[in-house]
Scaffold this active site. Sequence first.
Site, PDB file in Angstrom:
ATOM      1  N   TYR A 182      23.951 -18.093 -10.752  1.00  0.00           N
ATOM      2  CA  TYR A 182      22.831 -17.461 -11.455  1.00  0.00           C
ATOM      3  C   TYR A 182      21.596 -18.359 -11.398  1.00  0.00           C
ATOM      4  CZ  TYR A 182      20.342 -14.673 -14.907  1.00  0.00           C
ATOM      5  OH  TYR A 182      19.428 -13.867 -15.530  1.00  0.00           O
TER       6      TYR A 182
ATOM      7  N   PHE B 131      -1.827  -1.299   2.747  1.00  0.00           N
ATOM      8  CA  PHE B 131      -0.921  -0.166   2.975  1.00  0.00           C
ATOM      9  C   PHE B 131      -0.876   0.673   1.699  1.00  0.00           C
ATOM     10  CE2 PHE B 131       3.330   1.734   4.230  1.00  0.00           C
ATOM     11  CZ  PHE B 131       2.776   2.498   5.227  1.00  0.00           C
ATOM     12  N   ASP B 132      -0.300   1.862   1.762  1.00  0.00           N
ATOM     13  CA  ASP B 132      -0.417   2.802   0.632  1.00  0.00           C
ATOM     14  C   ASP B 132       0.130   2.250  -0.686  1.00  0.00           C
ATOM     15  OD1 ASP B 132       2.225   2.997   1.516  1.00  0.00           O
ATOM     16  OD2 ASP B 132       2.330   5.173   1.371  1.00  0.00           O
TER      17      ASP B 132
ATOM     18  N   ASP C  55      -1.078 -10.338   3.220  1.00  0.00           N
ATOM     19  CA  ASP C  55       0.129  -9.521   3.209  1.00  0.00           C
ATOM     20  C   ASP C  55       0.770  -9.811   4.557  1.00  0.00           C
ATOM     21  OD1 ASP C  55       1.994  -7.559   3.757  1.00  0.00           O
ATOM     22  OD2 ASP C  55       0.917  -5.992   2.672  1.00  0.00           O
TER      23      ASP C  55
ATOM     24  N   ALA D 269       3.781  -9.285   5.924  1.00  0.00           N
ATOM     25  CA  ALA D 269       5.015  -8.577   6.319  1.00  0.00           C
ATOM     26  C   ALA D 269       5.245  -8.601   7.835  1.00  0.00           C
ATOM     27  CB  ALA D 269       4.960  -7.132   5.828  1.00  0.00           C
TER      28      ALA D 269
ATOM     29  N   LYS E 247      10.584  -6.373   7.027  1.00  0.00           N
ATOM     30  CA  LYS E 247       9.939  -6.124   8.325  1.00  0.00           C
ATOM     31  C   LYS E 247      10.263  -7.285   9.269  1.00  0.00           C
ATOM     32  CE  LYS E 247       7.503  -3.155   5.641  1.00  0.00           C
ATOM     33  NZ  LYS E 247       7.734  -2.961   4.211  1.00  0.00           N
TER      34      LYS E 247
ATOM     35  N   HIS F 276       3.200  11.610  -0.486  1.00  0.00           N
ATOM     36  CA  HIS F 276       3.924  12.091   0.699  1.00  0.00           C
ATOM     37  C   HIS F 276       5.436  11.893   0.613  1.00  0.00           C
ATOM     38  CE1 HIS F 276       4.354   8.274   3.342  1.00  0.00           C
ATOM     39  NE2 HIS F 276       4.186   7.899   2.100  1.00  0.00           N
TER      40      HIS F 276
HETATM   41  C1  P61 Z   1       6.490   0.904   6.136  1.00  0.00           C
HETATM   42  F1  P61 Z   1       6.441   5.714   4.368  1.00  0.00           F
HETATM   43  N1  P61 Z   1       5.869  -0.645   4.486  1.00  0.00           N
HETATM   44  O1  P61 Z   1       5.528   0.496   6.821  1.00  0.00           O
HETATM   45  P1  P61 Z   1       8.186  -2.857   0.527  1.00  0.00           P
HETATM   46  N2  P61 Z   1       2.885  -4.313   2.929  1.00  0.00           N
HETATM   47  C2  P61 Z   1       2.951  -3.701   4.112  1.00  0.00           C
HETATM   48  C3  P61 Z   1       3.899  -2.712   4.320  1.00  0.00           C
HETATM   49  O2  P61 Z   1       3.964  -2.112   5.487  1.00  0.00           O
HETATM   50  C4  P61 Z   1       4.804  -2.376   3.253  1.00  0.00           C
HETATM   51  C5  P61 Z   1       4.685  -3.073   2.033  1.00  0.00           C
HETATM   52  C6  P61 Z   1       3.728  -4.030   1.892  1.00  0.00           C
HETATM   53  C7  P61 Z   1       6.692   0.336   4.802  1.00  0.00           C
HETATM   54  C8  P61 Z   1       7.651   1.003   3.866  1.00  0.00           C
HETATM   55  C9  P61 Z   1       6.996   2.251   3.422  1.00  0.00           C
HETATM   56  O3  P61 Z   1       4.611   5.495   2.413  1.00  0.00           O
HETATM   57  C10 P61 Z   1       5.418   4.438   2.725  1.00  0.00           C
HETATM   58  O4  P61 Z   1       9.178  -3.893   0.870  1.00  0.00           O
HETATM   59  C11 P61 Z   1       1.999  -4.076   5.190  1.00  0.00           C
HETATM   60  O5  P61 Z   1       8.422  -1.545   1.217  1.00  0.00           O
HETATM   61  O6  P61 Z   1       7.999  -2.706  -0.950  1.00  0.00           O
HETATM   62  C12 P61 Z   1       5.786  -1.390   3.398  1.00  0.00           C
HETATM   63  O7  P61 Z   1       6.809  -3.433   1.115  1.00  0.00           O
HETATM   64  C13 P61 Z   1       5.602  -2.812   0.879  1.00  0.00           C
HETATM   65  C14 P61 Z   1       7.121   3.456   4.098  1.00  0.00           C
HETATM   66  C15 P61 Z   1       6.080   2.169   2.408  1.00  0.00           C
HETATM   67  C16 P61 Z   1       6.349   4.562   3.739  1.00  0.00           C
HETATM   68  C17 P61 Z   1       5.315   3.266   2.044  1.00  0.00           C
HETATM   69  O8  P61 Z   1       7.287   1.740   6.547  1.00  0.00           O
END
Ligand code: P61
Length: 460
Positions: free
Chosen positions: A74, A126-127, A217, A219, A260, A452
């Site tokens: 833990y 990102f969204d 960010d 990723a 990612k 979406h």
């Molecule tokens: C993706 F359909 N991305 O691209 P988490 N930063 C960035 C990302 O690309 C991202 C996150 C932070 C996804 C998953 C996804 O509408 C959607 O680990 C540059 O997913 O929390 C995530 O990281 C967030 C797919 C997100 C979607 C939103 O496919």
Amino acid sequence: MSREPLQAEPFKIKVVEPIKLPPREYREKKIIEGDYNLFTLKRDDIYIDLLTDSGTSAMSDNQWAGIMLGDESYAGGRSFDHLRQAVKNVLGFEYVIPTHQGRPAESFLFQTLMKEGSFVPFNMPFDTTGANIKAGGGTYIECVYDSAYESKEVLPFKGNIDLDKLKGVLREKGADKIPFIMITITNNTGGGQPVSIANMREVKMLADQHGIPLFFDAARCVENAYFIQQREEGYREKTIAEIVQEELSYAEGCTFSCKKDALVNMGGMIALRDKELYDRIIPLLILKEGFITYGGMSGRDEEALARGLYEMIDDEYIANRVQQVEYLGQRINEYGIPTVLPIGGHAVFVDAAAFFPHISQSQFPAEVLAVELYRECGVRGVGLGALCFMEEDEEGGEIHYPKLELFRLTIPRRVYTNRHMDVIADGLKRVWDRRESVKGLKIKWAPGVLRHFLAKLEPV
Ligand code: P61
């Protein structure tokens, strides 16, 4: 160091997971039952799944071995020490806050740094990242070059921040309203486009002049590094490991969805230089995720992640990964199908507005293409257009549509072969050939935010 020309995948396949193309009538039925939203599909409804590259990559034998060795203490777990060491060695940050994925990392950092009424200049968030800024009472301002919104324009670093735009925001809003500046590498929303080292350096200098911290960010910082190696003067002879180190040296810290580039199915983190900021964030981690040495992850997740961080910077691996995406892009472009150019690092982004010029953005061309490709060949991609990014005025009046209407074919890492890429390109070509007879979609029901994922649609 002389490099051999790349021959094939720098791995061989030890475990396989069967997939099958379900019959066409079955796919037709699933589209209707699922209200024209492919997020409703089950795994077995799909032949090739390109919804996302997030958490869908194949781990290596070394990572799976790490799963067995994960230490589940833990507090003070051994696997956290391995993770912290890997972050230090690979990314160059001293402090690590482990979270279960990218979103909580963003939420903790933003909550700590932002106030109601803050402004955050971004290339593009990102969204979910943008939604987290808003949830914290802030507003993000996109400062990417206008060319990022022009899918056909071929430029090496379309993720770059336009310094004139950024200076304008600094002048207009004032540094005291801007708690931090953030750059997404690569720029997912804009088509997986990279940011150059030169741009990072300039943004960092400007941020320093105003006393504003710069965060990334990160990723997809390794795919970004690959593009720097290929496209930026002076980086051809540097290793990916060196370039990743240099990229991140310009940031005070980063949020990182490890699902990612870091090659794990689950995990995220904030990585920081500053002990004081670290100390301000960890009470939130303990409140919302878990103790500081595991946060949102089990010890075995941390062990797999520590190993993934080393694997992701292998030069041959990342070249092969990005070149597979490029291969799919080339196949699609050869058919005359419009995509964001140059092809991005993790996905081919089809320009759905140009694909269906007769379908207005209010009838969701990106979702229409997603449905039609699935109908055609059982491949699932994801719409990243109006349904995802459109915004309504506060009074519920005018709707603002995003400048890009994209359909993303996202390639998981180490999962599919180029034969799969051929099947995808050929399926898309068959939709292209019948594009004029395809009709738009309208909303039957949708939630207020992050629409979406859950929206129910129907044909117009
Ligand atoms: C993706 F359909 N991305 O691209 P988490 N930063 C960035 C990302 O690309 C991202 C996150 C932070 C996804 C998953 C996804 O509408 C959607 O680990 C540059 O997913 O929390 C995530 O990281 C967030 C797919 C997100 C979607 C939103 O496919």
